[in-house]
Design an enzyme around this catalytic site. Structure first.
Site, short mmCIF file in Angstrom:
data_model
loop_
_atom_site.label_atom_id
_atom_site.label_comp_id
_atom_site.label_asym_id
_atom_site.label_seq_id
_atom_site.Cartn_x
_atom_site.Cartn_y
_atom_site.Cartn_z
N LYS A 54 0.92 -1.13 0.20
CA LYS A 54 -0.05 0.00 0.14
C LYS A 54 1.01 1.15 -0.07
CE LYS A 54 -3.30 3.00 0.96
NZ LYS A 54 -3.77 3.83 -0.07
N ASN A 58 1.06 4.30 -2.91
CA ASN A 58 0.90 5.79 -2.49
C ASN A 58 2.01 6.51 -3.23
OD1 ASN A 58 -1.21 5.08 -1.18
ND2 ASN A 58 -0.97 6.73 0.35
N GLU A 61 1.60 7.02 -6.66
CA GLU A 61 0.32 7.85 -6.77
C GLU A 61 1.23 9.35 -6.70
OE1 GLU A 61 -2.73 7.54 -3.64
OE2 GLU A 61 -2.24 9.52 -3.40
N TYR A 62 2.38 9.42 -6.00
CA TYR A 62 2.86 10.75 -6.00
C TYR A 62 3.32 10.88 -7.44
CZ TYR A 62 3.18 11.91 -1.04
OH TYR A 62 2.92 12.20 0.36
C1 3PG Z 1 -3.81 9.55 -0.30
O1 3PG Z 1 -4.88 10.02 0.35
O2 3PG Z 1 -4.13 8.87 -1.27
C2 3PG Z 1 -2.85 9.61 0.71
O3 3PG Z 1 -2.92 9.87 1.86
C3 3PG Z 1 -1.63 10.55 -0.05
O4 3PG Z 1 -1.87 11.78 0.66
P1 3PG Z 1 -0.76 12.88 0.61
O5 3PG Z 1 -0.80 13.41 -0.65
O6 3PG Z 1 -1.12 13.96 1.52
O7 3PG Z 1 0.34 12.40 1.01
#
Ligand code: 3PG
Length: 353
Positions: A54, A58, A61-62
């Protein structure tokens, strides 16, 4: 009183594995489904494997968000596209290889108007927050020695954005290129950036899977990469059509060493590379920062290079610190050279951080 055989101590690791068969039908019934109906929920592995996976999700995702932001920046400041025009471009992209939740919401964000009829996006302060999962992924990448460069750049891009006042001061004194506007064929540039984004995403996912593979080997998680790709196909922020291709790659070769060795992704990067290189050249020439797009290309070029210049690093380390080096002809044997002819015949112990 009957003798009761003491139970073997149940570790937290064992509890998860024991609970999963009971929880599986419940969780899979309520989980998001991939377009083919498969539930996006599965047993990942023992001892924290699910949390690690997970976290990497993330981090990816960034990376995806940073790639989109770099394209938006180039189109807005370098090409001069309005937010509405960009929304159209992203909407078109969402019908092709980039079809994904994040591209989809980007089209909405770009066309959203504030109460005064102006794009709300342009009123938002350009200083990104972060709760830390991207940073954890980057820290893990350093800890495991995996070159997860795109997520690292995405985290640093948020850090750079957050020193807003300093950037504003720098913007008044630091010179950029004489020509900061793109004057070429816009339609071609849009195509080039689509290829650049696609190829960079492939690199980012390949890097994320490299990190998971390394952790899996160290912790004996025996991760099922096809099942992870499937879980990410629905119900999560990085869901995309492209994850189906990743699942296919790991399904057709369970011991696939790297996503880039899969024939589909080999071909995809080969086809994309001309547009990818043009997009990065264009952004660099007009002074738009594209750290995620360009680190992806640097990784690609580094990964496909049989002989990197690390021989120079090794020689330098041995010169100034007697850290020793291996000869190409004798891997595993470490030697030291007295490069200057001065000093004693000593060398440092060999260890790697
Ligand atoms: C999300 O909502 O997917 C994560 O919490 C990522 O949040 P962030 O961009 O604040 O790290």
């Amino acid at each position: 009183m009957a003798w009761v055989r003491p139970l073997a101590p149940i570790t937290p690791v064992g509890i998860g594995a024991l609970a999963w068969p009971h929880l599986k039908p419940i969780f899979q019934a309520i989980a998001a489904k991939a377009p083919d109906g498969a539930p996006c929920c599965d047993w990942v592995g023992e001892g924290g494997a699910g949390h690690f996976v997970k976290m990497v999700h993330n981090g990816i995702e960034y990376g995806d968000m940073q790639l989109i932001s770099e394209v938006y920046h180039t189109f807005r400041d370098g090409v001069g596209y309005s937010d509405d025009e960009q929304s159209e471009i992203f909407a078109q992209w969402n019908k092709g290889v980039l079809d994904s939740f994040l591209i989809d919401i980007t089209t909405d964000i770009l066309r959203y108007k504030d109460t005064d009829g102006q794009p709300l996006l342009e009123k938002i302060r350009d200083a990104a927050g972060q709760k830390g999962t991207g940073k954890w992924t980057a820290i893990s990448a350093l800890d495991y020695g995996m070159p997860v460069t795109l997520i690292g750049e995405a985290v640093f891009a948020r850090c750079l954005s957050s020193i807003k006042e300093e950037r504003v001061r720098a913007s008044k004194i630091l010179a950029g290129p004489a020509n900061s506007k793109f004057t070429g064929d816009k339609a071609q540039l849009v195509k080039d950036f689509e290829q650049a984004m696609y190829a960079s995403k492939i690199i980012s996912y390949a890097q994320g899977f490299m990190l998971m593979r390394e952790a899996s080997e160290q912790y004996k998680w025996n991760l099922n990469y096809g099942s992870i790709a499937l879980m990410w196909r629905g119900g999560c922020i990085i869901r995309s059509a492209f994850l189906g291709d990743i699942k296919n790659a790991f399904d057709s070769n369970k011991s696939l060493e790297n996503l880039l060795f899969d024939p589909f992704f080999q071909k995809a990067t080969a086809t994309a590379q001309s547009g990818w290189r043009n997009a990065i050249c264009t952004a660099t020439t007009i002074g738009i920062p594209v750290p995620a797009l360009s680190t992806a290309l640097s990784f690609y070029d580094g990964y496909r290079t049989a002989r990197l210049p690390a021989n120079m690093l090794q020689a330098q380390r041995d010169y100034f610190g007697a850290h020793t080096y291996e000869l190409e002809a004798k891997p595993g044997t470490f030697v030291h050279t007295n490069w200057t002819g001065r000093g004693g015949n000593v060398h440092a112990s060999t260890y790697d951080a």
